[in-house]
Design a protein around this motif. Structure first.
Motif, mmCIF file in Angstrom:
data_model
loop_
_atom_site.group_PDB
_atom_site.id
_atom_site.type_symbol
_atom_site.label_atom_id
_atom_site.label_comp_id
_atom_site.label_asym_id
_atom_site.label_seq_id
_atom_site.Cartn_x
_atom_site.Cartn_y
_atom_site.Cartn_z
ATOM 1 N N VAL A 106 0.602 -1.263 0.193
ATOM 2 C CA VAL A 106 -0.029 -0.079 0.158
ATOM 3 C C VAL A 106 0.847 1.333 -0.032
ATOM 4 O O VAL A 106 0.609 1.994 -0.715
ATOM 5 N N LEU A 107 1.886 1.275 0.649
ATOM 6 C CA LEU A 107 3.090 2.475 0.659
ATOM 7 C C LEU A 107 3.520 2.522 -0.526
ATOM 8 O O LEU A 107 3.539 3.819 -1.156
ATOM 9 N N GLY A 108 3.683 1.491 -1.220
ATOM 10 C CA GLY A 108 4.326 1.620 -2.907
ATOM 11 C C GLY A 108 3.410 2.320 -3.560
ATOM 12 O O GLY A 108 3.566 3.034 -4.410
ATOM 13 N N ILE A 109 2.149 1.883 -3.693
ATOM 14 C CA ILE A 109 0.953 2.193 -4.356
ATOM 15 C C ILE A 109 1.028 3.764 -3.830
ATOM 16 O O ILE A 109 0.900 4.512 -5.111
ATOM 17 N N LEU A 110 0.684 4.282 -2.558
ATOM 18 C CA LEU A 110 0.647 5.457 -2.566
ATOM 19 C C LEU A 110 1.613 6.461 -2.853
ATOM 20 O O LEU A 110 1.767 7.492 -3.316
ATOM 21 N N LEU A 111 2.785 5.990 -2.762
ATOM 22 C CA LEU A 111 4.301 6.940 -3.009
ATOM 23 C C LEU A 111 4.405 6.873 -4.549
ATOM 24 O O LEU A 111 4.939 7.884 -5.170
ATOM 25 N N LEU A 112 4.215 5.642 -5.276
ATOM 26 C CA LEU A 112 4.811 5.459 -6.615
ATOM 27 C C LEU A 112 3.737 5.264 -7.745
ATOM 28 O O LEU A 112 4.149 5.354 -8.955
ATOM 29 N N ASP A 113 2.646 4.770 -7.409
ATOM 30 C CA ASP A 113 1.570 4.184 -8.468
ATOM 31 C C ASP A 113 0.262 4.905 -8.142
ATOM 32 O O ASP A 113 -0.993 4.238 -8.023
ATOM 33 N N VAL A 144 -7.164 -3.476 -4.679
ATOM 34 C CA VAL A 144 -8.219 -4.083 -4.088
ATOM 35 C C VAL A 144 -7.482 -5.070 -3.034
ATOM 36 O O VAL A 144 -7.935 -4.873 -1.755
ATOM 37 N N LEU A 145 -6.728 -5.986 -3.697
ATOM 38 C CA LEU A 145 -6.120 -7.065 -2.893
ATOM 39 C C LEU A 145 -5.321 -6.486 -1.585
ATOM 40 O O LEU A 145 -5.297 -6.829 -0.473
ATOM 41 N N ALA A 146 -4.494 -5.500 -2.056
ATOM 42 C CA ALA A 146 -3.737 -4.811 -0.715
ATOM 43 C C ALA A 146 -4.295 -4.018 0.246
ATOM 44 O O ALA A 146 -4.168 -4.451 1.408
ATOM 45 N N CYS A 147 -5.446 -3.467 -0.205
ATOM 46 C CA CYS A 147 -6.256 -2.735 0.767
ATOM 47 C C CYS A 147 -6.999 -3.774 1.747
ATOM 48 O O CYS A 147 -7.136 -3.418 2.986
ATOM 49 N N ALA A 148 -7.666 -4.884 1.089
ATOM 50 C CA ALA A 148 -8.359 -5.697 1.973
ATOM 51 C C ALA A 148 -7.405 -6.570 2.723
ATOM 52 O O ALA A 148 -7.621 -6.545 4.115
ATOM 53 N N ALA A 149 -6.167 -7.038 2.363
ATOM 54 C CA ALA A 149 -5.128 -7.647 3.188
ATOM 55 C C ALA A 149 -4.787 -6.660 4.267
ATOM 56 O O ALA A 149 -4.531 -7.192 5.393
ATOM 57 N N LEU A 150 -4.596 -5.532 4.162
ATOM 58 C CA LEU A 150 -3.917 -4.699 4.979
ATOM 59 C C LEU A 150 -4.939 -4.472 6.099
ATOM 60 O O LEU A 150 -4.609 -4.541 7.209
ATOM 61 N N VAL A 151 -6.339 -4.416 5.906
ATOM 62 C CA VAL A 151 -7.264 -4.198 7.007
ATOM 63 C C VAL A 151 -7.433 -5.689 7.822
ATOM 64 O O VAL A 151 -7.058 -5.547 9.159
ATOM 65 N N ILE A 152 -7.282 -6.706 7.344
ATOM 66 C CA ILE A 152 -6.704 -8.021 7.949
ATOM 67 C C ILE A 152 -5.709 -8.179 8.613
ATOM 68 O O ILE A 152 -5.956 -8.393 9.787
#
Length: 195
Positions: free
Chosen positions: A54-61, A73-81
């Protein structure tokens, strides 16, 4: 490693790998290769590296498009879990863990009304998008459909996908909606067991 336990060291390392793989994948996607590391990024994400991803997405993508939607989608759901698991491990009462999710709704009829309403709205929105797709009219944004699912309409989204045969070929829906459902179940279990 600085007085940290094995669990904490693992989380630090897997999230660094998630961040680095995401950065490399973004860089390669800008070239002629597409997203060649999508599967390794997803594996690392599910294995505990969701914060790094998620940090990589927020910073670079920051630009969302169909090619990177699945990882998002997968990263956000996994982060919550993952966050809920870590919080439960660090703060929870581990003796009386309950799976009785229905107890969460006792005395909270407003929550049932909200979930029913958001799921009906989600089914209607997916149905309207299917009709728009069939008649070549303006479509509902993918992010809107996914946000409706994330806001509690995930069961409605899953029902609508298969009832209307809509979005069933898009991996960010076929895998993403069940991932959102799992994140919502984890949240309900967390609230139930931390109360």
């Amino acid at each position: 490693m600085f007085g940290l336990g094995v669990f904490e060291c693992y989380l630090i390392l897997i999230n660094l790998v998630g961040l680095l793989l995401t950065a490399l994948n973004v860089w390669l996607r800008r070239g002629p290769f597409g997203g060649p590391l999508d599967i390794p990024v997803m594996i690392v994400t599910v294995a505990g590296g969701s914060l790094g991803t998620v940090l990589g997405i927020l910073l670079l993508d920051r630009r969302a498009f169909k090619g990177n939607m699945m990882i998002r989608v997968l990263a956000c759901a996994a982060l919550v879990i993952h966050l809920l698991i870590v919080l439960y491990i660090k703060l929870g009462d581990h003796e009386g863990f309950s799976l009785k999710i229905w107890e969460l709704f006792e005395g909270r009829s407003w929550l049932l009304i909200y979930l029913a309403a958001i799921n009906v709205i989600t089914i209607v929105m997916y149905g309207m998008d299917k009709l728009a797709a069939m008649s070549n009219r303006r479509r509902t944004r993918i992010v809107t459909l996914l946000l409706l699912a994330a806001a509690g309409g995930s069961i409605g989204a899953l029902i609508a996908m298969y009832a209307f045969r809509h979005k069933t070929r898009q991996n960010y829906f076929v895998i993403g909606i069940p991932a959102i459902i799992l994140a919502q179940l984890a949240l309900m279990l967390f609230v139930l067991n931390m109360a």
